[in-house]
Design an enzyme around this catalytic site. Structure first.
Site, PDB file in Angstrom:
ATOM      1  N   GLU A 119       1.259  -0.430  -4.844  1.00 13.11           N
ATOM      2  CA  GLU A 119       0.095   0.419  -5.126  1.00 13.11           C
ATOM      3  C   GLU A 119       0.499   1.833  -4.773  1.00 13.11           C
ATOM      4  OE1 GLU A 119      -3.412   2.801  -3.763  1.00 13.11           O
ATOM      5  OE2 GLU A 119      -1.676   2.122  -2.616  1.00 13.11           O
ATOM      6  N   ASP A 136      -0.573   6.369  -5.486  1.00 10.30           N
ATOM      7  CA  ASP A 136      -1.554   7.367  -5.924  1.00 10.30           C
ATOM      8  C   ASP A 136      -0.918   8.330  -6.916  1.00 10.30           C
ATOM      9  OD1 ASP A 136      -3.665   6.668  -3.823  1.00 10.30           O
ATOM     10  OD2 ASP A 136      -1.921   7.124  -2.584  1.00 10.30           O
ATOM     11  N   HIS A 184       0.824  -1.207   0.000  1.00 13.53           N
ATOM     12  CA  HIS A 184       0.000   0.000   0.000  1.00 13.53           C
ATOM     13  C   HIS A 184       0.863   1.264   0.000  1.00 13.53           C
ATOM     14  CE1 HIS A 184      -3.076   2.701   2.218  1.00 13.53           C
ATOM     15  NE2 HIS A 184      -3.453   2.587   0.957  1.00 13.53           N
ATOM     16  N   HIS A 218      -0.937  11.277  -2.221  1.00 12.87           N
ATOM     17  CA  HIS A 218      -2.274  10.824  -1.848  1.00 12.87           C
ATOM     18  C   HIS A 218      -3.239  11.986  -1.620  1.00 12.87           C
ATOM     19  CE1 HIS A 218      -5.461   9.602   0.986  1.00 12.87           C
ATOM     20  NE2 HIS A 218      -5.431   8.456   0.319  1.00 12.87           N
ATOM     21  N   GLU A 259      -3.389   4.059  -8.574  1.00 13.64           N
ATOM     22  CA  GLU A 259      -4.673   4.655  -8.221  1.00 13.64           C
ATOM     23  C   GLU A 259      -4.703   6.083  -8.738  1.00 13.64           C
ATOM     24  OE1 GLU A 259      -7.498   6.163  -4.586  1.00 13.64           O
ATOM     25  OE2 GLU A 259      -6.022   4.606  -4.138  1.00 13.64           O
TER      26      GLU A 259
END
Length: 257
Positions: free
Chosen positions: A51, A53, A24, A66, A126
């Site tokens: 993962e 952002d 994450h 993020h 993301e």
């Protein structure tokens, strides 16, 4: 069935080549989020997928962050979308986490792609648009990802329908996953319209029955953010395909078994 795909079909199995465990925000709780230092931690703990952002600077450079604002995780302040990449690239993105990471910088999407290529890491990008920039962010992040990733096709995801729709239009060949908190009753309509290959949801809202329904519809399932080994093992037994975690030091393939 979804989009004519059966989860047991050999072609679908060939298309889904992502690891079961995902780090994450690159390094979970072990490194400042969305930095290249997180990639290093991911590799150190044997993870094969990150993962992170991606959003846009004021001059439309795709970069990793993020929050909509800079205050929490950088030495800057205010809205990220109001800063040019030249301004953002000068910020310290590591000191807030620990003095050992002082001087860490915000990476561009190109930096992340290069690190994935170097370390043979898969990526879940993301798309995280700032307010009012959903479609533009989806388009530019997807377009950049299509040209930057060479070895392993990245998986795009977003909470924003408009961002993911723009990504689909800009780079239809890149796989997409719709992100939800609690999965809505009309999830099948949404993922079908966006031609998604996966559904991503907060693990707290997943049940064994819902996972079975999503899998029966021909979709893969990603659960976030799972930081308890017992829960991770349960989700895996239910058929969840991908577990996104902050605890790279606790959750491993061996622990799931």
């Amino acid at each position: 069935m979804a989009n004519g795909i059966d989860v047991e079909d050999e072609d679908e199995t060939a298309r889904w080549r992502y690891p079961r465990l995902v780090a994450h925000r690159c390094g979970g709780k072990l490194a400042p989020e969305n930095t290249l230092a997180g990639f290093d931690v991911c590799v150190q703990h044997g993870y094969r997928m990150v993962e992170f952002d991606a959003k846009l600077s004021a001059d439309n450079q795709p970069f990793l962050l993020h929050d909509d604002t800079l205050d929490r995780t950088t030495s800057g302040c205010g809205a990220a979308a109001q800063h040019t990449w030249a301004q953002l690239s000068a910020l310290d993105a590591g000191s807030w986490f620990d003095h050992r990471f002082a001087g860490a910088r915000l990476p561009t999407l190109a930096d992340a792609a290069a690190r994935c290529e170097r370390d043979t890491l898969a990526a879940n990008i993301e798309i995280k648009p700032c307010s009012g920039r959903d479609a533009l962010t989806g388009e530019l992040v997807a377009t950049a990802a299509l040209s930057l990733w060479r070895s392993q096709t990245p998986l795009l995801s977003s909470f924003s329908y408009d961002a993911l729709a723009a990504a689909r239009k800009a780079a239809p060949s890149l796989p997409r996953g719709m992100l939800f908190d609690a999965v809505p009753h009309d999830w099948q309509r949404i993922v079908c319209e966006l031609e998604c290959v996966s559904l991503h949801a907060d693990h707290k809202h997943l049940t064994e029955r819902l996972v079975a329904e999503v899998r029966a519809a021909g979709l893969r399932v990603l659960a976030y953010t799972v930081n308890d080994v017992v829960r991770a093992r349960e989700l895996s037994q239910w058929g969840v395909d991908m577990i996104c975690t902050d605890r790279l030091d606790l959750i491993s393939e061996a622990a799931l078994r």
